[in-house]
Scaffold this active site. Structure first.
Site, PDB file in Angstrom:
ATOM      1  N   TRP A   1       0.978  -0.597   0.228  1.00  0.00           N
ATOM      2  CA  TRP A   1      -0.184   0.009  -0.247  1.00  0.00           C
ATOM      3  C   TRP A   1       1.019   1.383   0.137  1.00  0.00           C
ATOM      4  CZ3 TRP A   1      -3.587   0.925   4.796  1.00  0.00           C
ATOM      5  CH2 TRP A   1      -4.254   2.194   4.337  1.00  0.00           C
TER       6      TRP A   1
ATOM      7  N   HIS B   1      12.561  -5.445   3.582  1.00  0.00           N
ATOM      8  CA  HIS B   1      12.096  -6.005   5.277  1.00  0.00           C
ATOM      9  C   HIS B   1      12.714  -6.224   6.050  1.00  0.00           C
ATOM     10  CE1 HIS B   1       8.479  -6.276   4.009  1.00  0.00           C
ATOM     11  NE2 HIS B   1       8.348  -6.790   2.938  1.00  0.00           N
TER      12      HIS B   1
ATOM     13  N   ARG C   1       2.902  -1.843  12.532  1.00  0.00           N
ATOM     14  CA  ARG C   1       1.107  -2.031  12.142  1.00  0.00           C
ATOM     15  C   ARG C   1       1.135  -2.708  13.787  1.00  0.00           C
ATOM     16  NH1 ARG C   1      -2.080  -5.799   7.859  1.00  0.00           N
ATOM     17  NH2 ARG C   1      -3.833  -5.319   8.929  1.00  0.00           N
TER      18      ARG C   1
ATOM     19  N   SER D   1      -2.797 -11.668   9.796  1.00  0.00           N
ATOM     20  CA  SER D   1      -1.883 -11.730   8.054  1.00  0.00           C
ATOM     21  C   SER D   1      -1.147 -12.091   7.273  1.00  0.00           C
ATOM     22  CB  SER D   1      -1.829  -9.815   8.004  1.00  0.00           C
ATOM     23  OG  SER D   1      -1.247  -9.607   6.833  1.00  0.00           O
TER      24      SER D   1
ATOM     25  N   LEU E   1      -6.029   4.445  -3.890  1.00  0.00           N
ATOM     26  CA  LEU E   1      -4.624   3.365  -2.941  1.00  0.00           C
ATOM     27  C   LEU E   1      -5.876   3.268  -1.990  1.00  0.00           C
ATOM     28  CD1 LEU E   1      -2.371   6.175  -1.500  1.00  0.00           C
ATOM     29  CD2 LEU E   1      -1.706   3.927  -2.948  1.00  0.00           C
TER      30      LEU E   1
ATOM     31  N   PHE F   1      -8.843   0.469  -0.079  1.00  0.00           N
ATOM     32  CA  PHE F   1      -8.499  -1.248  -0.414  1.00  0.00           C
ATOM     33  C   PHE F   1      -9.040  -1.825  -2.037  1.00  0.00           C
ATOM     34  CE2 PHE F   1     -10.531  -5.163   1.006  1.00  0.00           C
ATOM     35  CZ  PHE F   1      -9.105  -5.415   1.706  1.00  0.00           C
TER      36      PHE F   1
ATOM     37  N   SER G   1     -10.383  -0.727  -4.673  1.00  0.00           N
ATOM     38  CA  SER G   1      -9.406  -0.005  -6.093  1.00  0.00           C
ATOM     39  C   SER G   1      -7.912  -0.752  -5.940  1.00  0.00           C
ATOM     40  CB  SER G   1      -9.647   1.431  -6.862  1.00  0.00           C
ATOM     41  OG  SER G   1      -8.507   2.236  -5.764  1.00  0.00           O
TER      42      SER G   1
ATOM     43  N   PHE H   1      -4.138 -12.066  -1.336  1.00  0.00           N
ATOM     44  CA  PHE H   1      -3.143 -11.186  -1.431  1.00  0.00           C
ATOM     45  C   PHE H   1      -3.762  -9.821  -0.309  1.00  0.00           C
ATOM     46  CE2 PHE H   1       0.722  -7.922  -1.238  1.00  0.00           C
ATOM     47  CZ  PHE H   1       1.505  -8.784  -0.559  1.00  0.00           C
TER      48      PHE H   1
ATOM     49  N   GLY I   1      -7.632  -5.886   4.720  1.00  0.00           N
ATOM     50  CA  GLY I   1      -7.411  -4.427   5.423  1.00  0.00           C
ATOM     51  C   GLY I   1      -7.940  -3.742   6.426  1.00  0.00           C
TER      52      GLY I   1
HETATM   53  P1  A3P Z   1      -4.443  -7.719   5.764  1.00  0.00           P
HETATM   54  O1  A3P Z   1      -3.967  -8.957   5.257  1.00  0.00           O
HETATM   55  O2  A3P Z   1      -4.675  -7.711   7.176  1.00  0.00           O
HETATM   56  O3  A3P Z   1      -5.470  -7.644   5.145  1.00  0.00           O
HETATM   57  P2  A3P Z   1       2.090  -5.921   3.425  1.00  0.00           P
HETATM   58  O4  A3P Z   1       1.807  -5.663   1.869  1.00  0.00           O
HETATM   59  O5  A3P Z   1       2.456  -5.460   3.860  1.00  0.00           O
HETATM   60  O6  A3P Z   1       1.955  -7.422   2.292  1.00  0.00           O
HETATM   61  O7  A3P Z   1       1.107  -6.079   3.718  1.00  0.00           O
HETATM   62  C1  A3P Z   1      -0.512  -6.663   3.580  1.00  0.00           C
HETATM   63  C2  A3P Z   1      -1.300  -6.092   4.401  1.00  0.00           C
HETATM   64  O8  A3P Z   1      -1.784  -4.557   4.084  1.00  0.00           O
HETATM   65  C3  A3P Z   1      -2.689  -6.835   3.783  1.00  0.00           C
HETATM   66  O9  A3P Z   1      -3.189  -6.951   5.633  1.00  0.00           O
HETATM   67  C4  A3P Z   1      -3.512  -6.230   3.302  1.00  0.00           C
HETATM   68  O10 A3P Z   1      -4.797  -6.110   2.723  1.00  0.00           O
HETATM   69  C5  A3P Z   1      -3.019  -5.102   3.473  1.00  0.00           C
HETATM   70  N1  A3P Z   1      -3.280  -3.976   2.474  1.00  0.00           N
HETATM   71  C6  A3P Z   1      -3.057  -3.545   1.019  1.00  0.00           C
HETATM   72  N2  A3P Z   1      -3.307  -2.895   0.444  1.00  0.00           N
HETATM   73  C7  A3P Z   1      -4.096  -1.583   1.495  1.00  0.00           C
HETATM   74  C8  A3P Z   1      -5.731  -0.983   1.444  1.00  0.00           C
HETATM   75  N3  A3P Z   1      -5.481  -0.104  -0.264  1.00  0.00           N
HETATM   76  N4  A3P Z   1      -5.732  -0.380   2.194  1.00  0.00           N
HETATM   77  C9  A3P Z   1      -6.168  -1.529   3.531  1.00  0.00           C
HETATM   78  N5  A3P Z   1      -5.060  -2.546   3.741  1.00  0.00           N
HETATM   79  C10 A3P Z   1      -4.615  -2.429   2.483  1.00  0.00           C
END
Ligand code: A3P
Length: 300
Positions: A53, A109, A133, A141, A228, A230, A232, A260, A264
């Site tokens: 994100w 990471h 987070r 997650s 950005l 969720f 979309s 993936f 969110g």
């Molecule tokens: P969840 O598994 O809790 O849904 P990373 O990119 O660090 O791997 O993180 C993935 C997490 O960010 C996932 O969380 C994913 O759903 C969430 N995520 C990705 N895009 C998002 C968005 N636009 N808004 C909110 N959460 C988002």
């Protein structure tokens, strides 16, 4: 049992007390000596903190909100992942990062101590964005991530034990976060949280744009926040890793329903963690944060 979490053999890396896949050992020095460019932007996170994100937001800010390219080219091709690639064994991710044009957006990471030394020495100072987070949301997650990517078949309770012990790569979330928390006043570091992004993406996008010396009109800010959202991002094939997941599924021959970009949510752990696992993480968190000034209420 380390192999239980990761499908690969993992080893403990000192001095950061991190766990990484065994082949990583051969790359430590090269990563430490990696040439950083002053106009780079680095995104560093513990996995599942909202990396993708934030990465999409940063790429757009750096590239004058070029939505067209952002939709056409996969994020992982626009912004290299320094130490890993789903084809870890066949692709030299550092070479990719070395060869792309400036300004680069590099994702990692790695814990602070394993990152390239030049991140702290190159002048003018390179900008680093670090995202935190809530640890329980990350645990849940990351559990789903392992099921999705690594054919993990343990339970969430098993995973929580591994997560607390540091066996989920690259080690424990608290050591990762605290190293950056302790240097949060460095002017070239911007620390943001997933929770703040959920609450106020406009404010965080504006703050991040300022940090990157970019200005946005009201209209641009609106477009960026819509892109950005969720909903979309979930249906955007350039960021939702569908292509990569397809490859992983074919190679490892397994089917998963999950996506993936999954739920969110802030506090989504409440639907999944057992009271015991939740208490375990709380107790461990209290121990890890004792004597630090990390605010427990940071996540609201
Ligand atoms: P969840 O598994 O809790 O849904 P990373 O990119 O660090 O791997 O993180 C993935 C997490 O960010 C996932 O969380 C994913 O759903 C969430 N995520 C990705 N895009 C998002 C968005 N636009 N808004 C909110 N959460 C988002």
């Amino acid at each position: 049992n380390l192999m239980h979490v990761s499908s690969q053999k993992i080893i403990k890396i000192n001095p950061s007390n991190s766990y990484m896949p065994a082949p990583f050992r051969d790359h430590i020095d090269r990563i430490r000596r990696f040439t950083v460019r002053p106009d780079d932007v680095w995104l560093v996170t513990y996995p599942k903190c909202g990396t993708t994100w934030t990465q999409e937001m940063l790429w757009l800010l750096i590239n004058n909100l070029d939505f067209e390219t952002a939709k056409k080219i996969q994020l992982i091709r626009r912004s290299p992942f320094l130490e890993f690639n789903e084809d870890f064994h066949s692709v030299d991710t550092m070479k990719i990062a070395e060869n792309i044009a400036s300004p680069r957006l590099i994702k990692s990471h790695l814990p602070l101590q394993l990152l390239p030394q030049q991140l702290w020495t190159v002048k003018p100072k390179v900008r680093i964005i670090y995202v935190t987070r809530d640890a329980k949301d990350v645990a849940v997650s990351y559990f789903h991530h392992h099921k999705l990517m690594c054919k993990y078949n343990g339970t969430l309770n098993d995973f929580v034990d591994a997560f607390i012990s540091g066996y989920a790569l690259p080690g424990t979330i608290w050591d990762h976060i605290l190293d950056f928390w302790n240097i949060r006043h460095e002017p070239n570091l911007l620390l943001i949280s997933y929770e703040e992004m959920k609450k106020a993406i406009r404010r965080i996008a504006t703050k991040t744009a300022q940090f990157l010396n970019r200005s946005l009109t009201e209209e641009q800010l609106k477009q960026l926040c819509e892109h950005l959202s969720f909903e979309s991002m979930k249906k955007n094939p350039a960021v939702n890793l569908e292509e990569q997941l397809q490859k992983i599924r074919e190679r490892q021959n397994f089917e998963v329903e999950e996506k993936f970009i999954r739920k969110g949510k802030v506090g989504g752990w409440k639907d999944e963690l057992s009271p015991e696992a939740s208490e375990k993480i709380d107790k461990w968190t209290r121990e890890k944060l004792r004597g630090t000034d990390y605010p427990c209420c940071r996540y609201g």
